[in-house]
Design an enzyme around this catalytic site. Structure first.
Site, PDB file in Angstrom:
ATOM      1  CD  GLU A   1       3.123  38.654  63.555  1.00  0.00           C
ATOM      2  OE1 GLU A   1       3.507  38.625  64.855  1.00  0.00           O
ATOM      3  OE2 GLU A   1       2.415  37.392  63.277  1.00  0.00           O
TER       4      GLU A   1
ATOM      5  CD  GLN B   1      -0.193  32.978  59.100  1.00  0.00           C
ATOM      6  OE1 GLN B   1       0.171  32.672  60.436  1.00  0.00           O
ATOM      7  NE2 GLN B   1       0.613  32.147  58.348  1.00  0.00           N
ATOM      8  CG  PHE B   2      -5.664  35.314  60.713  1.00  0.00           C
ATOM      9  CD1 PHE B   2      -6.859  35.130  60.390  1.00  0.00           C
ATOM     10  CD2 PHE B   2      -4.773  34.411  61.039  1.00  0.00           C
ATOM     11  CE1 PHE B   2      -7.145  33.995  59.988  1.00  0.00           C
ATOM     12  CE2 PHE B   2      -4.918  33.075  60.449  1.00  0.00           C
ATOM     13  CZ  PHE B   2      -6.357  33.025  59.955  1.00  0.00           C
TER      14      PHE B   2
ATOM     15  CB  ILE C   1      -2.223  43.862  62.213  1.00  0.00           C
ATOM     16  CG1 ILE C   1      -1.561  44.258  60.885  1.00  0.00           C
ATOM     17  CG2 ILE C   1      -3.109  45.049  62.785  1.00  0.00           C
ATOM     18  CD1 ILE C   1      -2.578  44.979  59.846  1.00  0.00           C
TER      19      ILE C   1
ATOM     20  CG  HIS D   1      -7.659  33.390  64.078  1.00  0.00           C
ATOM     21  ND1 HIS D   1      -7.170  33.018  65.214  1.00  0.00           N
ATOM     22  CD2 HIS D   1      -6.656  33.060  63.151  1.00  0.00           C
ATOM     23  CE1 HIS D   1      -6.229  32.439  65.087  1.00  0.00           C
ATOM     24  NE2 HIS D   1      -5.631  32.316  64.001  1.00  0.00           N
TER      25      HIS D   1
END
Ligand SMILES: Cc1ncc(C[n+]2csc(CCOP(=O)(O)OP(=O)(O)O)c2C)c(N)n1
Lengths: 368, 335
Positions: free
Chosen positions: B64, B86-87, B91, B133
C-alpha cells in the site's frame, strides 16, 4: 527433521568499480566520456558545491538559514549523477544533494531559499519536472517509481525516446519499506529508473553496520531482480560511469538498476548535529585522506591539466558567482503570507475564504 | 455500459465513471490490488482491464505504501492516477504519501507540480467483513490541508462526484460506502456530467429539524426522516458529500429555518467530523440554535467483529432518539 527435497543454491557477485585511486592515480584507462573538459567541469562543480555548502553552514551559524544538511565529502556522487541525466530525465533528490542540484541547473539562490525557509526555492526554474527535495526518508524512491511509470507510459504513447527517473538517497534509507517496495515494483514493471545510494557510512549517529547486516547495499537489489554494483563514491569517474551505464540500460527499455556509491560524510549530519558525540576524530581524519575533490585535483595536476594559477582563477570566479547569488537571494522580496493559501489547492475552496481574509488582514495590520 | 431501466448500483456507477474517464482521457491510469482480471474485490473495476488494456488498468504488487507513493510520482508528470486501496483499513501504510506528499506537492513547489490523484477506498461497516475491513476513519483525513475527502451516497452522486474527483487538479480521497454498494439502483445516464465538489446536497426538505449525514448512514437518516414525517415533523436531510473542504453554509442556511440539528456518522464520536461540524455551527450560528447540536455516532470503541457491528452502527432508532433530544430540548430560562 525432514530433509529438504529440493535445494536451490543462489550465488551472486557485486562488482566494485574504481578509476581513480586514493592518490588520484588512474587504476585503469578512463572511459571515453572522461575528457579533459569533462573532468575540469566536474572539478569546478564539485568545488562550487563545496563553496555553497560552506557558505550555507556559515549562514546557518549566523541565524540566516535554518537547519542545513551539508554535502561535504560527497560532492562526486551528486555531480556525477546529475551530470549523467539529460534535461528531460526526472531527478528525485533527497535532502543532501547540493552538488547534484547545482549540476542539475538549480540556482544557488533557490537552494538558499529552501533552507532559508522559503518554499519558492523548490520551484526549480531550470528543472521544472524534477521533484522537490524530499525530507521524509525514502519516500522519493516510490515517487521516482511513479515518475518512471509515467515516462514509460508517455514513451509508449508518443514514441519519443524513453526518459529515466533517478532517485537518490542515503544508505540509511535502504532500511525502509519504501525502498524495497520501489525496487520490487521497478523490477516487476521494468521501470526506467536508477537508484543512487550515497553510502556515506552514517545515518545520523547510526553506523552502516548497525543499519543492516548485509555486506553491501547493492546486494539488496538482487532480491528485487534488478542489477546493482558498488562504486568508489569519491571517484567522480566511477560514479559517472555507473550512473551513465544504468541510465543507458534504462533508456534501452531494460529496466531499473541500483548504484551504491561508497563515500564518507565528512560533515555533521546537519547543522543541528554534533558528530563528535558518536564517531571518532581518527576515523574522520582517515576519511579526509581520500576525499573526492583532492583526488581529482591530483589526477588533473599529474596530467598537466591543473595548476595553482588556474586554481586561483577558479577561486576568484566561484567567489564571484557566490556573491551574486547571495545578493540575489537577499534582495528577494519576502513572499506574502497569503502564499500559504495560494498554492494549497488549485482554486481556493470557499470554505477557506474566511481564513484567507483573516491572514491577509493581519498582514496588512502589520504593514500599517 | 448502458443503464438498464431500473438503473445501476453505486458500485456500478463507480465502474461507469472510471470507464468514461479511461475512454476520454488518455492520461488516466487505474491501479491497485486485484483490480485487473478480477475486477477488484468489489468488482468496481470489472471489465476495465479487458477494454482499456493492462498498461492502463494495472494490477500492482501487494504494497500500500507503494500504491500511494507511485501515484504521487505519476501525477507530478501529468498523468491522472486513480489508485484503489482494497479496504480503507489498509490505507494507513499509504498515509505518509497522502499526507506528506500528495496533499502538499502543489504548496511546496509553489504551484509548479501538483498531484491530481484519486485515492479510492471502500469504507465503513455493515457487510459482515473480517477485522480491519470496516473502518470509518474519514475524520483523520479531513484534518489534512490540501486534501479533499469525498463520500458519495447514491449511484448518481457516485458517478458525478467521481468524475469531478478525477478531473480535479488536486488530490482526492474518494471513500465508497460499501454497505450501500448494491443497496439500491438508480438510472445514471453515462453522459460524463460531473457533480460539483465542495457542495452539500439537500436530499429532503423540512422546516423542523436539520439532519446531517453522509455515506451509508444516509440510508438510516432518510428512513428516520420518513418516520418523523409520519409524526408530522419535517426534516432537512443534508449530505455534505465533500467532507473536506466542508460546505458549512448549506447547513447554516438550513439552521436558519430549523434551529435544531442532529449529525449522524458511523465513525467513532471523539474527534469525529461531527465535532468539527458542531463547532462550526456554534461559531457561525450560536444565536440561531434552540437546542444543543446532537451527535449520533459510532462508539469510541474498536469497530467490533460482525456479530456486534449492528449494535455499533447508528440505526434508525438511535437517530430518532437524537432527533427527539434536539426537538424536545427547552432552554432553562433560569428564572
Ligand atoms: C521517515 C523519517 N524518519 C526519520 C527522519 C529523521 N532523519 C533525517 S536524516 C536521517 C538519517 C538518514 O541517513 P541516510 O539515509 O544514511 O542518509 P544521510 O543523511 O546519511 O545522507 C534521519 C533518521 C526522517 N527525515 N524521515
Amino acid at each position: 527433521m525432514h530433509k529438504p527435497r529440493l535445494q536451490l543454491q543462489a550465488s551472486f557477485d557485486i562488482a566494485y568499480l574504481q578509476y581513480l585511486d586514493k592518490q588520484g592515480q588512474a587504476t585503469q584507462p578512463l572511459p571515453d566520456f572522461a575528457t579533459p573538459d569533462w573532468l575540469s567541469h566536474c572539478h569546478r562543480q564539485m568545488q562550487l558545491a563545496r563553496l555553497v555548502d560552506d557558505r550555507a553552514v556559515k549562514l546557518q551559524r549566523t541565524g540566516r538559514l535554518g537547519t542545513y544538511p551539508s554535502t561535504l565529502g560527497q560532492e562526486a556522487i551528486g555531480v556525477a549523477t546529475a551530470n549523467a541525466l539529460m534535461a528531460e530525465d526526472v531527478y528525485c533528490p533527497y535532502y543532501r544533494e547540493t552538488g547534484a542540484l547545482l549540476e542539475r541547473g538549480v540556482e544557488i539562490e533557490e537552494i538558499l531559499a529552501i533552507w532559508g525557509g522559503d518554499e519558492r526555492g523548490q520551484n526549480f526554474q531550470h528543472a521544472p519536472k524534477d521533484l522537490p527535495i524530499c525530507v521524509p526518508i525514502a519516500t522519493q524512491m516510490l515517487h521516482a517509481a511513479g515518475v518512471a511509470f509515467a515516462l514509460k507510459y508517455r514513451h509508449q504513447q508518443n514514441n519519443q525516446p524513453l526518459q529515466v527517473a533517478v532517485a537518490s538517497s542515503g544508505e540509511g534509507a535502504t532500511s525502509k519499506g519504501d525502498f524495497y517496495e520501489a525496487m520490487n515494483l521497478a523490477g516487476v514493471w521494468k521501470l526506467p529508473m536508477v537508484f543512487v545510494v550515497n553510502n556515506n557510512q552514517w545515518a545520523i549517529s547510526v553506523p552502516r553496520n548497525a543499519q543492516t547486516a548485509t555486506q553491501t547495499i547493492a546486494q539488496k537489489a538482487i532480491a528485487a531482480g534488478i542489477p546493482a554494483l558498488q562504486v568508489d563514491g569519491n571517484d567522480v569517474v566511477a560514479v559517472a560511469w555507473a550512473v551513465r551505464d544504468a541510465m543507458e540500460r534504462a533508456r534501452r527499455g531494460e529496466g531499473a538498476a541500483l548504484v551504491e556509491a561508497m563515500s564518507y560524510r565528512l560533515c555533521d549530519h546537519t547543522t543541528a548535529d554534533d558528530a563528535s558525540r558518536y564517531r571518532s576524530a581518527s576515523e574522520l581524519e582517515q576519511a579526509w585522506q581520500w576525499e573526492p575533490v583532492k583526488r581529482l585535483d591530483n589526477y588533473l595536476r599529474a596530467q598537466g591539466l591543473w595548476s595553482d594559477a588556474k586554481q586561483q582563477d577558479l577561486d576568484r570566479e566561484l567567489a564571484q558567482v557566490m556573491e551574486v547569488a547571495l545578493t540575489n537571494w537577499e534582495s528577494r522580496a519576502p513572499e506574502p503570507v497569503t502564499a500559504m493559501f495560494d498554492h494549497l489547492y488549485a482554486r481556493l475552496p470557499e470554505g477557506l475564504y474566511e481564513q484567507y481574509d483573516q491572514l491577509r488582514d493581519e498582514q496588512q495590520g502589520v504593514a500599517e | 455500459m448502458a443503464a438498464q431501466d431500473n438503473g445501476i448500483t453505486l458500485v456500478e456507477a463507480v465502474t461507469q465513471a472510471l470507464a468514461f474517464e479511461l475512454k476520454n482521457d488518455p492520461q488516466v491510469v487505474v491501479f491497485g490490488q486485484d483490480i485487473g482480471a478480477n475486477g477488484g474485490v468489489f468488482r468496481a473495476t470489472d471489465g476495465l482491464q479487458k477494454t482499456y488494456g493492462a498498461d492502463r488498468v494495472l494490477d500492482t504488487p501487494l504494497a500500500e505504501t507503494m500504491i500511494a507513493g507511485i501515484a504521487v510520482g505519476m501525477a507530478t508528470q501529468g498523468l491522472r492516477p486513480i489508485a484503489e486501496f482494497q479496504f480503507m483499513g489498509f490505507i494507513y501504510p499509504g498515509l505518509d504519501h497522502i499526507l506528506s506528499h500528495a496533499a502538499r506537492m502543489r504548496n511546496r513547489t509553489r504551484g509548479r507540480l501538483s498531484c491530481p490523484i484519486v485515492y479510492r477506498a471502500p469504507y465503513g461497516g455493515g457487510i459482515h467483513a473480517p477485522e480491519h475491513h470496516s473502518e470509518s476513519t474519514e475524520a483523520m483525513f479531513t484534518h489534512i490541508p490540501g486534501l479533499r475527502v469525498v463520500v458519495p451516497s447514491s449511484p448518481a452522486r457516485a458517478y458525478g462526484l467521481l468524475l469531478a474527483a478525477i478531473r480535479d487538479p488536486d488530490p482526492v480521497l474518494f471513500l465508497e460506502p460499501k454497505r450501500i454498494y448494491r443497496a439500491a439502483k438508480q438510472p445514471v445516464p453515462d453522459d460524463g456530467e460531473a457533480l460539483p465538489l465542495d457542495r452539500a446536497f439537500v436530499l429532503r426538505e423540512g422546516a423542523d429539524l436539520t439532519l446531517v449525514a453522509w455515506g451509508a448512514s444516509i440510508k438510516e437518516t432518510l428512513a428516520a426522516a420518513e418516520q418523523l414525517s409520519r409524526e408530522g415533523i419535517e426534516a432537512d436531510v443534508i449530505d455534505p458529500a465533500t467532507l473536506k473542504p466542508l460546505d458549512i453554509h448549506t447547513i447554516i442556511d438550513s439552521l436558519e429555518k430549523t434551529r435544531r440539528c442532529v449529525i449522524v456518522h458511523e465513525a467513532a464520536r471523539f474527534g469525529g467530523l461531527g465535532a468539527e461540524i458542531a463547532a462550526q455551527i456554534q461559531e457561525y450560528a450560536f444565536d440561531l440554535l434552540d437546542a444543543p447540536v446532537q451527535r449520533v455516532t459510532g462508539y469510541d470503541a474498536v469497530m467490533p467483529y460482525y456479530q456486534l457491528e449492528n449494535a455499533y452502527l447508528p440505526g434508525v432508532e438511535r437517530i430518532l432518539a437524537g432527533a427527539r433530544a434536539a426537538l424536545e430540548y427547552v432552554r432553562d430560562s433560569g428564572e
